[in-house]
Scaffold this motif. Structure first.
Motif, PDB file in Angstrom:
ATOM      1  N   GLY A   1       0.818  -1.203   0.000  1.00 39.44           N
ATOM      2  CA  GLY A   1       0.000   0.000   0.000  1.00 39.44           C
ATOM      3  C   GLY A   1       0.852   1.254   0.000  1.00 39.44           C
ATOM      4  N   GLU A   2       1.947   1.234   0.756  1.00 40.11           N
ATOM      5  CA  GLU A   2       2.863   2.370   0.779  1.00 40.11           C
ATOM      6  C   GLU A   2       3.559   2.556  -0.572  1.00 40.11           C
ATOM      7  N   ARG A   3       3.854   1.448  -1.231  1.00 43.21           N
ATOM      8  CA  ARG A   3       4.482   1.551  -2.549  1.00 43.21           C
ATOM      9  C   ARG A   3       3.571   2.289  -3.528  1.00 43.21           C
ATOM     10  N   VAL A   4       2.274   1.979  -3.476  1.00 47.73           N
ATOM     11  CA  VAL A   4       1.306   2.641  -4.342  1.00 47.73           C
ATOM     12  C   VAL A   4       1.194   4.126  -3.986  1.00 47.73           C
ATOM     13  N   ALA A   5       1.244   4.426  -2.687  1.00 44.60           N
ATOM     14  CA  ALA A   5       1.021   5.806  -2.230  1.00 44.60           C
ATOM     15  C   ALA A   5       2.190   6.731  -2.542  1.00 44.60           C
ATOM     16  N   CYS A   6       3.419   6.243  -2.330  1.00 40.76           N
ATOM     17  CA  CYS A   6       4.554   7.164  -2.458  1.00 40.76           C
ATOM     18  C   CYS A   6       5.736   6.599  -3.227  1.00 40.76           C
ATOM     19  N   GLY A   7       5.582   5.393  -3.789  1.00 40.22           N
ATOM     20  CA  GLY A   7       6.636   4.820  -4.602  1.00 40.22           C
ATOM     21  C   GLY A   7       7.676   4.026  -3.845  1.00 40.22           C
ATOM     22  N   SER A   8       7.547   3.942  -2.515  1.00 40.31           N
ATOM     23  CA  SER A   8       8.516   3.219  -1.700  1.00 40.31           C
ATOM     24  C   SER A   8       7.789   2.360  -0.676  1.00 40.31           C
ATOM     25  N   ALA A   9       8.116   1.060  -0.641  1.00 39.45           N
ATOM     26  CA  ALA A   9       7.439   0.139   0.280  1.00 39.45           C
ATOM     27  C   ALA A   9       8.128   0.165   1.637  1.00 39.45           C
ATOM     28  N   HIS A  10       8.066   1.332   2.303  1.00 39.86           N
ATOM     29  CA  HIS A  10       8.734   1.460   3.601  1.00 39.86           C
ATOM     30  C   HIS A  10       7.815   0.975   4.722  1.00 39.86           C
ATOM     31  N   ALA A  11       8.412   0.645   5.861  1.00 46.41           N
ATOM     32  CA  ALA A  11       7.664  -0.003   6.945  1.00 46.41           C
ATOM     33  C   ALA A  11       7.583   0.820   8.220  1.00 46.41           C
ATOM     34  N   ASP A  12       8.154   2.033   8.226  1.00 47.24           N
ATOM     35  CA  ASP A  12       8.196   2.769   9.493  1.00 47.24           C
ATOM     36  C   ASP A  12       6.850   3.349   9.899  1.00 47.24           C
ATOM     37  N   ASN A  13       5.864   3.381   8.987  1.00 48.22           N
ATOM     38  CA  ASN A  13       4.482   3.721   9.357  1.00 48.22           C
ATOM     39  C   ASN A  13       3.611   2.479   9.502  1.00 48.22           C
ATOM     40  N   VAL A  14       3.647   1.600   8.505  1.00 44.15           N
ATOM     41  CA  VAL A  14       2.789   0.413   8.568  1.00 44.15           C
ATOM     42  C   VAL A  14       3.197  -0.520   9.702  1.00 44.15           C
ATOM     43  N   GLY A  15       4.491  -0.548  10.037  1.00 42.53           N
ATOM     44  CA  GLY A  15       4.952  -1.405  11.122  1.00 42.53           C
ATOM     45  C   GLY A  15       4.273  -1.090  12.449  1.00 42.53           C
ATOM     46  N   PRO A  16       4.384   0.135  12.949  1.00 49.30           N
ATOM     47  CA  PRO A  16       3.718   0.458  14.217  1.00 49.30           C
ATOM     48  C   PRO A  16       2.193   0.473  14.118  1.00 49.30           C
ATOM     49  N   SER A  17       1.637   0.867  12.963  1.00 51.34           N
ATOM     50  CA  SER A  17       0.183   0.851  12.836  1.00 51.34           C
ATOM     51  C   SER A  17      -0.349  -0.570  12.941  1.00 51.34           C
ATOM     52  N   LEU A  18       0.392  -1.534  12.412  1.00 46.54           N
ATOM     53  CA  LEU A  18      -0.024  -2.930  12.440  1.00 46.54           C
ATOM     54  C   LEU A  18       0.290  -3.615  13.769  1.00 46.54           C
ATOM     55  N   LEU A  19       1.471  -3.359  14.303  1.00 51.07           N
ATOM     56  CA  LEU A  19       1.928  -4.076  15.491  1.00 51.07           C
ATOM     57  C   LEU A  19       1.656  -3.322  16.785  1.00 51.07           C
ATOM     58  N   GLY A  20       1.401  -2.005  16.688  1.00 50.51           N
ATOM     59  CA  GLY A  20       1.259  -1.184  17.874  1.00 50.51           C
ATOM     60  C   GLY A  20       2.623  -0.890  18.480  1.00 50.51           C
ATOM     61  N   GLY A  21       2.660   0.101  19.371  1.00 50.53           N
ATOM     62  CA  GLY A  21       3.886   0.408  20.092  1.00 50.53           C
ATOM     63  C   GLY A  21       4.920   1.152  19.287  1.00 50.53           C
ATOM     64  N   PHE A  22       6.169   1.055  19.752  1.00 55.58           N
ATOM     65  CA  PHE A  22       7.319   1.675  19.105  1.00 55.58           C
ATOM     66  C   PHE A  22       8.048   0.590  18.335  1.00 55.58           C
ATOM     67  N   VAL A  23       8.292   0.821  17.058  1.00 53.75           N
ATOM     68  CA  VAL A  23       8.830  -0.207  16.177  1.00 53.75           C
ATOM     69  C   VAL A  23      10.156   0.250  15.570  1.00 53.75           C
ATOM     70  N   VAL A  24      11.084  -0.685  15.488  1.00 53.99           N
ATOM     71  CA  VAL A  24      12.367  -0.467  14.822  1.00 53.99           C
ATOM     72  C   VAL A  24      12.426  -1.341  13.570  1.00 53.99           C
ATOM     73  N   VAL A  25      12.709  -0.733  12.439  1.00 56.86           N
ATOM     74  CA  VAL A  25      12.921  -1.492  11.205  1.00 56.86           C
ATOM     75  C   VAL A  25      14.431  -1.706  11.070  1.00 56.86           C
ATOM     76  N   ARG A  26      14.898  -2.871  11.506  1.00 58.85           N
ATOM     77  CA  ARG A  26      16.336  -3.138  11.492  1.00 58.85           C
ATOM     78  C   ARG A  26      16.859  -3.368  10.082  1.00 58.85           C
ATOM     79  N   SER A  27      16.038  -4.029   9.247  1.00 59.80           N
ATOM     80  CA  SER A  27      16.473  -4.368   7.893  1.00 59.80           C
ATOM     81  C   SER A  27      15.262  -4.511   6.986  1.00 59.80           C
ATOM     82  N   TYR A  28      15.469  -4.200   5.704  1.00 61.90           N
ATOM     83  CA  TYR A  28      14.437  -4.427   4.700  1.00 61.90           C
ATOM     84  C   TYR A  28      14.728  -5.674   3.874  1.00 61.90           C
TER      85      TYR A  28
END
Length: 317
Positions: A130-157
């Motif tokens: 969904g992020e790829r469609v929205a802005c061209g990059s499939a990043h996880a720093d928004n979808v990660g916490p929205s999905l998992l809750g809390g504070f999230v660290v994206v260590r690796s893609y």
């Protein structure tokens, strides 16, 4: 289950020093999705509320729609048909993870509708589409916490490695969204391709310090670490009155203050709710001094992520 209604929370990405690797969820605002089973296969966006007609109704170009499509393809259920109603409850281009919340709500809802064949963490790659469609990059720093809750660290893609960490009980976030818009693609375009070794070392120290401060917990260390020497100095020019708003937050007791995502929203972290409310009022007053109105949200770090809501009857067309 024939119909399901899901809320997914807004998020703060980057969190000052953690560009593209840090994010946390908040209680409000957020987006809602209602999915209803139908006989014909495929994903159909039947309505989008609150977007002023700006978002695509074609499922493959919609953040919620594409997340659902990719999920169904992955589990081999392209025979399933769903009608989608999306209720946007936050401004577009706000820096609060609007596209991420829609994608998360959509994929979480379809997983619920089909009896949870996948675990919550396994839904992450589809939300990222969904992020790829929205802005061209499939990043996880928004979808990660929205999905998992809390504070999230994206260590690796590659491979994808997302970790949720503990945060201090009682710490509150203040979000102030000025009534202006910053396009995510534009905010990425202005970033420099190269960073000095000096600033890289400073930023790495702040990243490590913030994680340690959150987990200890140590408010003084959190405060010292909420400093961004790479991204914020560049993006701040896109937000009128940025320096004054940030200073107002710090003068009123905030641990730190920076840009939420790509902006124009700004966030602050505070030790408790009372300070967070005071900080929010001061930030709004600083924007208002140059005739910019704003919306204010104050909450603890949202530890739940998406949730199923009842009843579904009041979100229909």
């Amino acid at each position: 289950m024939e119909t399901v209604r899901v809320f997914a929370p807004a998020t703060v990405a980057n969190v000052a020093c953690g560009f593209d690797i840090f994010g946390f969820a908040v209680d409000q605002p957020g987006d809602e999705v209602v999915l209803t089973r139908r006989d014909e296969p495929g994903v159909t966006i039947v309505a989008i509320l609150g977007d002023e007609g700006r978002l695509p109704r074609e499922a493959a170009r919609n953040t919620a729609g594409i997340a659902i499509q990719k999920y169904l393809e992955h589990i081999g259920r392209t025979d399933v048909g769903v009608d989608v109603i999306l209720h946007k409850q936050m401004p577009l281009g706000s820096g609060l993870g609007s596209s991420a919340a829609s994608a998360v709500a959509g994929v979480y809802a379809i997983n619920e509708l089909l009896g949870r064949p996948l675990s919550t963490i396994d839904l992450l790659p589809f939300a990222m589409e969904g992020e790829r469609v929205a802005c061209g990059s499939a990043h996880a720093d928004n979808v990660g916490p929205s999905l998992l809750g809390g504070f999230v660290v994206v260590r690796s893609y590659n491979p994808l490695d997302v970790i949720r960490i503990d945060t201090p009980t009682g710490m509150h976030a203040t979000l102030v969204h000025p009534d202006i818009e910053v396009n995510t693609k534009d905010a990425r375009f202005i970033l420099r391709n190269e960073v000095s070794l000096k600033n890289t070392i400073i930023q790495m120290g702040n990243v490590a310090g913030l994680i340690a401060g959150l987990m200890k917990p140590d408010y003084s260390l959190i405060s010292r670490s909420l400093v961004d020497v790479i991204i914020e100095p560049v993006r701040a020019i896109l937000i009128p009155q940025f320096d004054e708003v940030k200073q107002a937050a710090l003068d009123n007791g905030a641990l730190g203050c920076s840009i939420s995502g790509s902006g124009p929203s700004m966030f602050a972290l505070s030790a408790n709710a009372e300070i967070a409310q005071q900080v929010g009022k001061a930030m709004q007053e600083a924007f208002l001094s140059v005739d910019i109105t704003s919306e204010l949200y104050v909450s603890e770090i949202n530890s739940q992520g998406p949730k199923v809501l009842e009843p579904v009857s009041n979100l229909t067309v």
